[in-house]
Design an enzyme around this catalytic site. Structure first.
Site, PDB file in Angstrom:
ATOM      1  N   LYS A   4      30.019  24.964 -25.718  1.00  0.00           N
ATOM      2  CA  LYS A   4      31.228  24.698 -26.511  1.00  0.00           C
ATOM      3  C   LYS A   4      31.174  23.251 -26.978  1.00  0.00           C
ATOM      4  O   LYS A   4      31.676  22.337 -26.310  1.00  0.00           O
ATOM      5  CB  LYS A   4      32.469  24.964 -25.653  1.00  0.00           C
ATOM      6  CG  LYS A   4      33.766  24.592 -26.328  1.00  0.00           C
ATOM      7  CD  LYS A   4      34.962  25.172 -25.604  1.00  0.00           C
ATOM      8  CE  LYS A   4      36.241  24.674 -26.245  1.00  0.00           C
ATOM      9  NZ  LYS A   4      37.397  25.472 -25.893  1.00  0.00           N
TER      10      LYS A   4
ATOM     11  N   SER B 292      37.992  22.673 -31.560  1.00  0.00           N
ATOM     12  CA  SER B 292      38.482  22.124 -32.830  1.00  0.00           C
ATOM     13  C   SER B 292      38.731  20.621 -32.722  1.00  0.00           C
ATOM     14  O   SER B 292      38.647  19.914 -33.734  1.00  0.00           O
ATOM     15  CB  SER B 292      39.723  22.869 -33.320  1.00  0.00           C
ATOM     16  OG  SER B 292      40.791  22.811 -32.409  1.00  0.00           O
TER      17      SER B 292
ATOM     18  N   GLU C 247      31.096  22.398 -21.951  1.00  0.00           N
ATOM     19  CA  GLU C 247      31.801  21.751 -23.068  1.00  0.00           C
ATOM     20  C   GLU C 247      31.627  20.231 -23.081  1.00  0.00           C
ATOM     21  O   GLU C 247      32.388  19.504 -22.450  1.00  0.00           O
ATOM     22  CB  GLU C 247      33.307  22.088 -23.014  1.00  0.00           C
ATOM     23  CG  GLU C 247      34.074  21.472 -24.176  1.00  0.00           C
ATOM     24  CD  GLU C 247      35.577  21.765 -24.144  1.00  0.00           C
ATOM     25  OE1 GLU C 247      36.069  22.297 -23.133  1.00  0.00           O
ATOM     26  OE2 GLU C 247      36.239  21.453 -25.128  1.00  0.00           O
TER      27      GLU C 247
ATOM     28  N   ARG D  99      52.510  19.606 -26.205  1.00  0.00           N
ATOM     29  CA  ARG D  99      52.597  20.604 -27.293  1.00  0.00           C
ATOM     30  C   ARG D  99      54.040  21.095 -27.449  1.00  0.00           C
ATOM     31  O   ARG D  99      54.549  21.221 -28.553  1.00  0.00           O
ATOM     32  CB  ARG D  99      51.699  21.806 -26.995  1.00  0.00           C
ATOM     33  CG  ARG D  99      50.244  21.468 -26.781  1.00  0.00           C
ATOM     34  CD  ARG D  99      49.445  21.354 -28.057  1.00  0.00           C
ATOM     35  NE  ARG D  99      48.038  21.196 -27.746  1.00  0.00           N
ATOM     36  CZ  ARG D  99      47.429  20.023 -27.535  1.00  0.00           C
ATOM     37  NH1 ARG D  99      48.105  18.896 -27.671  1.00  0.00           N
ATOM     38  NH2 ARG D  99      46.149  19.964 -27.213  1.00  0.00           N
TER      39      ARG D  99
HETATM   40  P1  13P Z   1      40.901  22.228 -29.136  1.00  0.00           P
HETATM   41  O1  13P Z   1      40.308  23.291 -30.020  1.00  0.00           O
HETATM   42  O2  13P Z   1      42.360  22.013 -29.358  1.00  0.00           O
HETATM   43  O3  13P Z   1      40.087  20.961 -29.162  1.00  0.00           O
HETATM   44  O4  13P Z   1      40.840  22.783 -27.662  1.00  0.00           O
HETATM   45  C1  13P Z   1      39.672  23.303 -27.189  1.00  0.00           C
HETATM   46  C2  13P Z   1      39.509  23.001 -25.765  1.00  0.00           C
HETATM   47  O5  13P Z   1      39.337  23.882 -24.967  1.00  0.00           O
HETATM   48  C3  13P Z   1      39.540  21.596 -25.330  1.00  0.00           C
HETATM   49  O6  13P Z   1      39.071  21.520 -24.017  1.00  0.00           O
END
Ligand code: 13P
Length: 338
Positions: free
Chosen positions: A218, A260, A176, A32
């Site tokens: 998530k 996202s 997630e 990043r």
């Molecule tokens: P992004 O929204 O950039 O996908 O990141 C979320 C996240 O926690 C990825 O593990």
């Protein structure tokens, strides 16, 4: 034990608020920062976290922040440890606890998530920073042979064991499972895979007796592959995503906070907003836990320069505000203009 879990859920399931994912590993943070020509060092990473985590008034839109281990021990410019600063502002600090990805033997192109064996010990250590919640990310790529049944089973089992261990430590687990956006697959293929993945995850959570009322999901959205021709529009993504969740996610779960996953910031906001204007009754709170979609514009506005800190914070706050509106179906595209 359940009192603390109950309180954390109460603090994190608040209409108009969502979660910020600021838990990029040192490797991802370097990527990043490289995008704005900044060398990644412990200090530049701290400066970047400082910009985001001290944005004035972010608590109006953000109820929780996922942190990376390094950030637990770093301090803001004013000398307060980041987790303490968040707590002081009424934001729940959380921690990414998985150890990243490793190749799955015998399944080229597929990766599982490391760290389940040492998780209990790690949580004991992290508890000193008083995180209210944790995050574990599992990924699934889509191709002709992927994801394999083997990976779906393994990830589901590890996500469930992780969630159980977190709850035993009075920490709310964010589960997630991310179906990756890379590829040229259709939205229908994404639906089929996401459904299979979510079914396996909730079967495993049930099997481990994880308390769903103290768990946050998530997920990725049901969406066309990034390189697909004729990608599905905003309405279709919202409809397919909600359909899949309604078919697979029990109503006891309090909150669904999307990642996202490579969508543009604007797409991620528009999709979330549309889910709230479909006229569907949603049994869970539906919100965001974005990383890139909340931070990308801030990173660009900042560019690593002291004189741009305020512009960076304003860019971040604007995205947080627009996503807050999206959780109520009150966002519109013309709000993107300055
Ligand atoms: P992004 O929204 O950039 O996908 O990141 C979320 C996240 O926690 C990825 O593990």
């Amino acid at each position: 034990m359940t009192n603390q879990l109950k309180q954390t859920i109460k603090d994190m399931v608040v209409v108009g608020k969502g979660i910020l994912a600021a838990d990029e590993s040192a490797k991802t943070a370097a990527k990043r920062l490289a995008s704005i020509n900044i060398e990644s060092t412990e200090e530049t990473r701290r400066q970047y976290r400082n910009l985001i985590l001290t944005a004035p008034g972010m608590e109006e839109y953000i109820c929780g922040v996922i942190l990376f281990e390094e950030t637990l021990h770093q301090k803001s410019d004013s000398g307060i440890l980041f987790p303490e600063l968040l707590e002081k502002n009424g934001i729940v600090p959380g921690i990414k606890v998985d150890d990243g990805l490793a190749d799955l033997e015998g399944h080229p192109g597929e990766q599982y998530t490391k760290g389940i064996e040492t998780l209990g010990k790690k949580l004991e250590e992290y508890k000193k920073s008083k995180p209210g919640f944790a995050k574990w990310r599992a990924v699934y790529s889509i191709s002709e042979n992927a994801p394999s049944d083997m990976l779906i089973k393994r990830n589901a089992g590890d996500l469930a064991r992780y969630a159980k261990i977190c709850q035993e430590h009075s920490i709310v687990p964010i589960v997630e499972p991310e179906v990756l956006i890379d590829g040229n697959h259709s939205i229908e293929t994404c639906y089929k895979i996401t459904e299979k993945v979510q079914k396996a995850v909730f079967d495993a959570l049930k099997h481990e007796c994880v308390m769903l009322e103290y768990t946050i999901l998530k997920p990725s959205m049901v969406i066309s592959g990034k390189q697909a021709a004729n990608r599905a529009n905003v309405d279709e993504v919202a409809r397919q995503t909600i359909k899949c969740l309604k078919a697979n996610v029990p109503a006891e779960l309090p909150s669904i906070n999307f990642l996202s996953g490579g969508q543009t910031s604007q797409e991620a906001t528009a999709h979330l907003n549309r889910m709230h204007t479909l006229g569907e009754e949603l049994p869970w709170y539906v919100s965001f836990s974005y990383g890139r979609a909340l931070q990308d514009s801030a990173l660009k506005a900042w560019h690593g320069k002291k004189e741009n800190v305020e512009a960076g914070q304003n860019a971040f706050l604007k995205r947080a505000m627009l996503n807050s509106l999206a959780t109520k179906g009150e966002y519109s595209e013309d709000m993107e203009k300055d």
